[in-house]
Design a protein around this motif. Sequence first.
Motif, PDB file in Angstrom:
ATOM      1  N   GLU A 103     -12.752  27.548  -2.569  1.00 39.50           N
ATOM      2  CA  GLU A 103     -13.135  26.758  -1.399  1.00 39.50           C
ATOM      3  C   GLU A 103     -13.005  25.273  -1.699  1.00 39.50           C
ATOM      4  O   GLU A 103     -13.159  24.831  -2.809  1.00 39.50           O
ATOM      5  CB  GLU A 103     -14.533  27.096  -0.915  1.00 39.50           C
ATOM      6  CG  GLU A 103     -15.660  26.717  -1.859  1.00 39.50           C
ATOM      7  CD  GLU A 103     -15.960  27.769  -2.886  1.00 39.50           C
ATOM      8  OE1 GLU A 103     -15.567  27.563  -4.047  1.00 39.50           O
ATOM      9  OE2 GLU A 103     -16.576  28.768  -2.563  1.00 39.50           O
ATOM     10  N   ILE A 104     -12.719  24.517  -0.682  1.00 35.43           N
ATOM     11  CA  ILE A 104     -12.576  23.073  -0.781  1.00 35.43           C
ATOM     12  C   ILE A 104     -13.521  22.449   0.244  1.00 35.43           C
ATOM     13  O   ILE A 104     -13.539  22.854   1.404  1.00 35.43           O
ATOM     14  CB  ILE A 104     -11.126  22.629  -0.479  1.00 35.43           C
ATOM     15  CG1 ILE A 104     -10.135  23.334  -1.394  1.00 35.43           C
ATOM     16  CG2 ILE A 104     -10.989  21.119  -0.564  1.00 35.43           C
ATOM     17  CD1 ILE A 104     -10.261  23.015  -2.864  1.00 35.43           C
ATOM     18  N   ASP A 146     -20.033  22.369 -11.896  1.00 29.38           N
ATOM     19  CA  ASP A 146     -19.121  23.527 -11.914  1.00 29.38           C
ATOM     20  C   ASP A 146     -18.111  23.450 -10.774  1.00 29.38           C
ATOM     21  O   ASP A 146     -16.937  23.743 -10.952  1.00 29.38           O
ATOM     22  CB  ASP A 146     -19.891  24.848 -11.788  1.00 29.38           C
ATOM     23  CG  ASP A 146     -20.598  25.250 -13.055  1.00 29.38           C
ATOM     24  OD1 ASP A 146     -20.356  24.629 -14.113  1.00 29.38           O
ATOM     25  OD2 ASP A 146     -21.417  26.195 -12.989  1.00 29.38           O
ATOM     26  N   TYR A 147     -18.597  23.052  -9.582  1.00 26.84           N
ATOM     27  CA  TYR A 147     -17.679  22.962  -8.442  1.00 26.84           C
ATOM     28  C   TYR A 147     -16.570  21.950  -8.728  1.00 26.84           C
ATOM     29  O   TYR A 147     -15.396  22.246  -8.545  1.00 26.84           O
ATOM     30  CB  TYR A 147     -18.410  22.584  -7.146  1.00 26.84           C
ATOM     31  CG  TYR A 147     -17.414  22.307  -6.055  1.00 26.84           C
ATOM     32  CD1 TYR A 147     -16.803  23.360  -5.375  1.00 26.84           C
ATOM     33  CD2 TYR A 147     -16.992  21.011  -5.773  1.00 26.84           C
ATOM     34  CE1 TYR A 147     -15.827  23.124  -4.422  1.00 26.84           C
ATOM     35  CE2 TYR A 147     -16.023  20.765  -4.818  1.00 26.84           C
ATOM     36  CZ  TYR A 147     -15.442  21.825  -4.153  1.00 26.84           C
ATOM     37  OH  TYR A 147     -14.460  21.589  -3.219  1.00 26.84           O
ATOM     38  N   TYR A 148     -16.925  20.752  -9.160  1.00 28.01           N
ATOM     39  CA  TYR A 148     -15.917  19.710  -9.365  1.00 28.01           C
ATOM     40  C   TYR A 148     -15.043  19.972 -10.583  1.00 28.01           C
ATOM     41  O   TYR A 148     -13.847  19.675 -10.555  1.00 28.01           O
ATOM     42  CB  TYR A 148     -16.567  18.321  -9.390  1.00 28.01           C
ATOM     43  CG  TYR A 148     -16.945  17.925  -7.987  1.00 28.01           C
ATOM     44  CD1 TYR A 148     -15.966  17.554  -7.071  1.00 28.01           C
ATOM     45  CD2 TYR A 148     -18.256  18.000  -7.546  1.00 28.01           C
ATOM     46  CE1 TYR A 148     -16.288  17.247  -5.761  1.00 28.01           C
ATOM     47  CE2 TYR A 148     -18.584  17.688  -6.242  1.00 28.01           C
ATOM     48  CZ  TYR A 148     -17.594  17.317  -5.354  1.00 28.01           C
ATOM     49  OH  TYR A 148     -17.907  17.029  -4.054  1.00 28.01           O
ATOM     50  N   VAL A 185     -19.416  16.082   0.580  1.00 23.00           N
ATOM     51  CA  VAL A 185     -19.546  16.267  -0.858  1.00 23.00           C
ATOM     52  C   VAL A 185     -20.247  17.600  -1.080  1.00 23.00           C
ATOM     53  O   VAL A 185     -21.158  17.970  -0.339  1.00 23.00           O
ATOM     54  CB  VAL A 185     -20.373  15.119  -1.485  1.00 23.00           C
ATOM     55  CG1 VAL A 185     -20.585  15.336  -2.965  1.00 23.00           C
ATOM     56  CG2 VAL A 185     -19.719  13.778  -1.240  1.00 23.00           C
ATOM     57  N   PHE A 186     -19.842  18.319  -2.106  1.00 26.20           N
ATOM     58  CA  PHE A 186     -20.476  19.584  -2.464  1.00 26.20           C
ATOM     59  C   PHE A 186     -21.947  19.333  -2.791  1.00 26.20           C
ATOM     60  O   PHE A 186     -22.291  18.397  -3.501  1.00 26.20           O
ATOM     61  CB  PHE A 186     -19.763  20.188  -3.681  1.00 26.20           C
ATOM     62  CG  PHE A 186     -20.344  21.492  -4.141  1.00 26.20           C
ATOM     63  CD1 PHE A 186     -19.963  22.677  -3.547  1.00 26.20           C
ATOM     64  CD2 PHE A 186     -21.269  21.521  -5.170  1.00 26.20           C
ATOM     65  CE1 PHE A 186     -20.490  23.884  -3.982  1.00 26.20           C
ATOM     66  CE2 PHE A 186     -21.803  22.720  -5.608  1.00 26.20           C
ATOM     67  CZ  PHE A 186     -21.417  23.904  -5.009  1.00 26.20           C
ATOM     68  N   PHE A 187     -22.835  20.196  -2.268  1.00 30.35           N
ATOM     69  CA  PHE A 187     -24.261  20.096  -2.569  1.00 30.35           C
ATOM     70  C   PHE A 187     -24.744  21.290  -3.384  1.00 30.35           C
ATOM     71  O   PHE A 187     -25.525  21.148  -4.304  1.00 30.35           O
ATOM     72  CB  PHE A 187     -25.076  19.980  -1.280  1.00 30.35           C
ATOM     73  CG  PHE A 187     -26.552  19.857  -1.524  1.00 30.35           C
ATOM     74  CD1 PHE A 187     -27.075  18.712  -2.097  1.00 30.35           C
ATOM     75  CD2 PHE A 187     -27.411  20.883  -1.179  1.00 30.35           C
ATOM     76  CE1 PHE A 187     -28.446  18.599  -2.324  1.00 30.35           C
ATOM     77  CE2 PHE A 187     -28.773  20.773  -1.406  1.00 30.35           C
ATOM     78  CZ  PHE A 187     -29.296  19.632  -1.981  1.00 30.35           C
ATOM     79  N   ASP A 237     -22.912  31.070   0.350  1.00 30.07           N
ATOM     80  CA  ASP A 237     -22.055  30.177   1.127  1.00 30.07           C
ATOM     81  C   ASP A 237     -22.213  28.757   0.584  1.00 30.07           C
ATOM     82  O   ASP A 237     -23.262  28.392   0.070  1.00 30.07           O
ATOM     83  CB  ASP A 237     -22.414  30.209   2.606  1.00 30.07           C
ATOM     84  CG  ASP A 237     -22.136  31.567   3.225  1.00 30.07           C
ATOM     85  OD1 ASP A 237     -21.136  32.192   2.835  1.00 30.07           O
ATOM     86  OD2 ASP A 237     -22.930  32.009   4.067  1.00 30.07           O
ATOM     87  N   MET A 238     -21.180  27.947   0.706  1.00 33.37           N
ATOM     88  CA  MET A 238     -21.193  26.615   0.155  1.00 33.37           C
ATOM     89  C   MET A 238     -21.929  25.646   1.081  1.00 33.37           C
ATOM     90  O   MET A 238     -21.759  25.682   2.291  1.00 33.37           O
ATOM     91  CB  MET A 238     -19.751  26.141  -0.059  1.00 33.37           C
ATOM     92  CG  MET A 238     -19.654  24.839  -0.784  1.00 33.37           C
ATOM     93  SD  MET A 238     -17.990  24.436  -1.324  1.00 33.37           S
ATOM     94  CE  MET A 238     -17.094  24.369   0.201  1.00 33.37           C
TER      95      MET A 238
END
Length: 123
Positions: free
Chosen positions: A88-89, A69-71, A95-97, A103-104
């Motif tokens: 957010e980036i 979903d994030y990517y 890398v997104f976890f 919070d990310m």
Amino acid sequence: MMNKIDLINFFTLHCSDIEGVSEQEVDNFLELYSLNLRSEHRNFLINYGNSKKLISQGFTDCSFKKFKDYYIRHYNNSYENDVIASQEIVPNNTVFFGLGFSDMLCIENDSGGIYMMIKKLIY
């Protein structure tokens, strides 16, 4: 002090919903978005990426679905996702976890450390 492997084994023994994601699905997604993951992050997604109780509780979500979903959101502006609505980036060299208490969470590529980024809401 408990090491990482012992801790993973402890949690997986006490979790009834261990469900991974096929290597093909993970690798196809990584190739589609030109993502390079640390081997332990890739293995985490393959081994536990769909385990609802183990990696998705309350405001925390480190599932393969949330990763995708994030990517998808980041690369496709027409995609709508209420949970990742703050644009957010992830910082360079991370890398997104997943999400932790809204919070990310990001993995730093060199060290493998997991960091929390506080969201900045856009009004």
